[in-house]
Design a protein around this motif. Structure first.
Motif, PDB file in Angstrom:
ATOM      1  N   VAL A  27      -3.236  -1.783 -13.846  1.00 33.20           N
ATOM      2  CA  VAL A  27      -3.018  -0.521 -13.524  1.00 33.20           C
ATOM      3  C   VAL A  27      -2.368   0.107 -12.374  1.00 33.20           C
ATOM      4  N   ASP A  28      -2.013   1.189 -11.968  1.00 30.05           N
ATOM      5  CA  ASP A  28      -1.203   1.632 -10.895  1.00 30.05           C
ATOM      6  C   ASP A  28      -2.362   1.882  -9.762  1.00 30.05           C
ATOM      7  N   ASP A  29      -1.745   2.091  -8.444  1.00 30.15           N
ATOM      8  CA  ASP A  29      -2.822   2.181  -7.359  1.00 30.15           C
ATOM      9  C   ASP A  29      -3.890   3.251  -7.232  1.00 30.15           C
ATOM     10  N   SER A  30      -3.291   4.437  -8.073  1.00 25.17           N
ATOM     11  CA  SER A  30      -4.260   5.630  -7.953  1.00 25.17           C
ATOM     12  C   SER A  30      -5.265   5.293  -9.083  1.00 25.17           C
ATOM     13  N   THR A  31      -5.004   4.400 -10.153  1.00 22.27           N
ATOM     14  CA  THR A  31      -6.040   4.204 -10.969  1.00 22.27           C
ATOM     15  C   THR A  31      -6.985   3.195 -10.690  1.00 22.27           C
ATOM     16  N   THR A  32      -6.540   2.178  -9.797  1.00 26.85           N
ATOM     17  CA  THR A  32      -7.343   1.037  -9.345  1.00 26.85           C
ATOM     18  C   THR A  32      -8.321   1.859  -8.348  1.00 26.85           C
ATOM     19  N   ALA A  33      -7.971   2.663  -7.523  1.00 26.88           N
ATOM     20  CA  ALA A  33      -8.949   3.389  -6.371  1.00 26.88           C
ATOM     21  C   ALA A  33      -9.833   4.003  -7.382  1.00 26.88           C
ATOM     22  N   CYS A  34      -9.695   4.678  -8.514  1.00 30.85           N
ATOM     23  CA  CYS A  34     -10.634   5.251  -9.451  1.00 30.85           C
ATOM     24  C   CYS A  34     -11.609   4.244 -10.025  1.00 30.85           C
ATOM     25  N   ILE A  35     -11.081   3.045 -10.386  1.00 25.39           N
ATOM     26  CA  ILE A  35     -11.838   2.060 -10.728  1.00 25.39           C
ATOM     27  C   ILE A  35     -12.936   1.460  -9.640  1.00 25.39           C
TER      28      ILE A  35
END
Length: 96
Positions: A27-35
């Motif tokens: 996944v992209d960077d913003s999604t990884t931060a959420c995860i």
């Protein structure tokens, strides 16, 4: 790339942490931060699919999100808004 079917596959089980390298590749960077902001429980229980369905056994947005949503057709306000109604029986859409 393998087929990912559960969150359990994205966890380093020895350390109970996210497999950061793997998540970054999916996944992209913003999604990884959420995860990565989601804490991981320390249990070894297996993942399972859970869906609290209505008695009709139909999957709806309301059952997925537990929201109170209007299900009446916003156009004719005469029947439930579902694909059957919109395609075949909504008087307003029939005129179109």
């Amino acid at each position: 790339m393998p087929s990912w079917t559960s969150v359990n596959q994205l966890i380093e089980h020895e350390t109970c942490t996210w497999n950061k390298e793997l998540v970054h590749t999916i996944v992209d960077d913003s999604t990884t931060a959420c995860i990565f902001s989601i804490p991981i429980a320390g249990s070894n229980s297996e993942d399972m699919l859970v869906w609290k369905f209505e008695g009709s056994e139909k999957y709806t947005v309301k059952t997925r999100r537990t929201l109170s949503v209007e299900v009446i057709c916003p156009l004719c306000k005469a029947d439930s808004e579902d694909s059957d109604h919109l395609m075949w029986s909504c008087d307003i859409l029939q005129r179109v």
